[in-house]
Write a protein that holds these residues in place. Sequence first.
Motif, PDB file in Angstrom:
ATOM      1  N   GLU A 158      73.060  63.604  36.773  1.00  0.00           N
ATOM      2  CA  GLU A 158      71.856  63.065  37.262  1.00  0.00           C
ATOM      3  C   GLU A 158      70.824  63.496  36.036  1.00  0.00           C
ATOM      4  O   GLU A 158      69.844  62.602  35.906  1.00  0.00           O
ATOM      5  CB  GLU A 158      71.420  63.610  38.535  1.00  0.00           C
ATOM      6  CG  GLU A 158      70.169  63.198  39.113  1.00  0.00           C
ATOM      7  CD  GLU A 158      69.836  63.560  40.413  1.00  0.00           C
ATOM      8  OE1 GLU A 158      68.704  63.500  40.994  1.00  0.00           O
ATOM      9  OE2 GLU A 158      70.473  64.391  41.122  1.00  0.00           O
ATOM     10  N   PHE A 159      70.794  64.399  35.535  1.00  0.00           N
ATOM     11  CA  PHE A 159      69.645  64.864  34.437  1.00  0.00           C
ATOM     12  C   PHE A 159      69.901  64.173  33.093  1.00  0.00           C
ATOM     13  O   PHE A 159      68.946  63.776  32.800  1.00  0.00           O
ATOM     14  CB  PHE A 159      69.770  66.476  34.236  1.00  0.00           C
ATOM     15  CG  PHE A 159      68.941  66.983  33.247  1.00  0.00           C
ATOM     16  CD1 PHE A 159      67.565  67.227  33.632  1.00  0.00           C
ATOM     17  CD2 PHE A 159      69.299  67.378  31.945  1.00  0.00           C
ATOM     18  CE1 PHE A 159      66.578  67.829  32.619  1.00  0.00           C
ATOM     19  CE2 PHE A 159      68.485  67.934  31.197  1.00  0.00           C
ATOM     20  CZ  PHE A 159      67.011  68.087  31.439  1.00  0.00           C
ATOM     21  N   ALA A 160      71.254  64.016  32.710  1.00  0.00           N
ATOM     22  CA  ALA A 160      71.626  63.457  31.469  1.00  0.00           C
ATOM     23  C   ALA A 160      70.779  62.163  31.182  1.00  0.00           C
ATOM     24  O   ALA A 160      70.134  62.020  30.016  1.00  0.00           O
ATOM     25  CB  ALA A 160      73.152  63.255  31.253  1.00  0.00           C
ATOM     26  N   LEU A 211      64.933  70.822  27.332  1.00  0.00           N
ATOM     27  CA  LEU A 211      65.587  70.598  26.116  1.00  0.00           C
ATOM     28  C   LEU A 211      65.084  71.658  25.028  1.00  0.00           C
ATOM     29  O   LEU A 211      65.628  71.829  24.180  1.00  0.00           O
ATOM     30  CB  LEU A 211      65.403  69.245  25.713  1.00  0.00           C
ATOM     31  CG  LEU A 211      66.466  68.356  26.355  1.00  0.00           C
ATOM     32  CD1 LEU A 211      66.013  66.639  26.520  1.00  0.00           C
ATOM     33  CD2 LEU A 211      67.926  68.421  26.107  1.00  0.00           C
ATOM     34  N   ALA A 212      63.540  71.548  24.832  1.00  0.00           N
ATOM     35  CA  ALA A 212      63.123  72.228  24.017  1.00  0.00           C
ATOM     36  C   ALA A 212      63.506  73.860  23.936  1.00  0.00           C
ATOM     37  O   ALA A 212      63.497  74.664  23.037  1.00  0.00           O
ATOM     38  CB  ALA A 212      61.466  72.351  24.137  1.00  0.00           C
ATOM     39  N   ASP A 258      70.995  72.417  24.543  1.00  0.00           N
ATOM     40  CA  ASP A 258      72.482  71.669  24.932  1.00  0.00           C
ATOM     41  C   ASP A 258      72.596  71.433  26.554  1.00  0.00           C
ATOM     42  O   ASP A 258      73.463  71.226  27.090  1.00  0.00           O
ATOM     43  CB  ASP A 258      73.553  72.608  24.490  1.00  0.00           C
ATOM     44  CG  ASP A 258      73.284  73.883  25.113  1.00  0.00           C
ATOM     45  OD1 ASP A 258      72.382  74.298  25.629  1.00  0.00           O
ATOM     46  OD2 ASP A 258      74.432  74.737  24.732  1.00  0.00           O
ATOM     47  N   ILE A 259      71.034  71.683  27.092  1.00  0.00           N
ATOM     48  CA  ILE A 259      71.252  71.684  28.686  1.00  0.00           C
ATOM     49  C   ILE A 259      71.757  69.970  29.176  1.00  0.00           C
ATOM     50  O   ILE A 259      72.143  70.245  30.493  1.00  0.00           O
ATOM     51  CB  ILE A 259      69.891  72.177  29.127  1.00  0.00           C
ATOM     52  CG1 ILE A 259      70.025  72.520  30.568  1.00  0.00           C
ATOM     53  CG2 ILE A 259      68.775  70.775  28.813  1.00  0.00           C
ATOM     54  CD1 ILE A 259      68.703  73.228  31.046  1.00  0.00           C
ATOM     55  N   ALA A 260      71.665  69.323  28.386  1.00  0.00           N
ATOM     56  CA  ALA A 260      71.947  68.011  28.899  1.00  0.00           C
ATOM     57  C   ALA A 260      73.355  67.486  28.569  1.00  0.00           C
ATOM     58  O   ALA A 260      73.982  66.267  28.902  1.00  0.00           O
ATOM     59  CB  ALA A 260      71.095  66.742  28.402  1.00  0.00           C
TER      60      ALA A 260
END
Length: 229
Positions: free
Chosen positions: A213-215, A188-189, A193-195
């Motif tokens: 699964e990651f969120a 995320l750093a 917006d990866i989640a």
Amino acid sequence: LPLGLALVILAVIVGLLTWWSMKDRRVFFAAGFIGATILPVCNLVPIYHPAADRYLYNPLIGLVLLVAIALDTPWLAAKFPRRTLTSLVGLLLVGLLIPITRERERVWSSEILLWQNTMERNPRSFPAWTNLPEALLKAGRLSEAKARAEASLKTPYATWPWIWFDYALILNRLGDQAGAQTAARHALAIKPDIADVDKMVDTLQGERDLEEEFAPIAASRSRPNATIR
């Protein structure tokens, strides 16, 4: 290949095709087809992935057309020995290419084999270092995926957020929630917006099942003293 030499070769090819096109309009069509299909992926306007073998699939149709046109020239068709010799040479080339084709089919039969083969041929390959951990993750080979992800994180490619993304999923599946949360924070750093599941899926950056699964991992809070092991 030095840029100067590449430009000379390109100029020679363009010159020969131009001369041939003036004698046979079919050559103009085939050469135009190659140009029209390869121009959009020449990275003149920057694209997401500037080099990939799939970009050559359509241009190869034009190349095959040029070969067919060459075999149909009056000079070859006029004499029986020439036709026979040309056919034999063509069959010989096909025979020589069969083992290579079968080997490439084997490599492409598995995503894991593909990236392992790529890494063997090019140990510095960015796609291999970044995609092999995820391929192992998808195959359920978690111990191998963890080792490969950790190896990738020791390279300059550690700034690629998707390695941390995959590492978080791997650690989470292995039961290391604290490590997974810390890995997710790294991802995320680098890419805030990866989640965002819908955004990543809609822009073809992520796969829905992995994103979903990651969120929750990204949404949770790791312990203050959690570290990547």
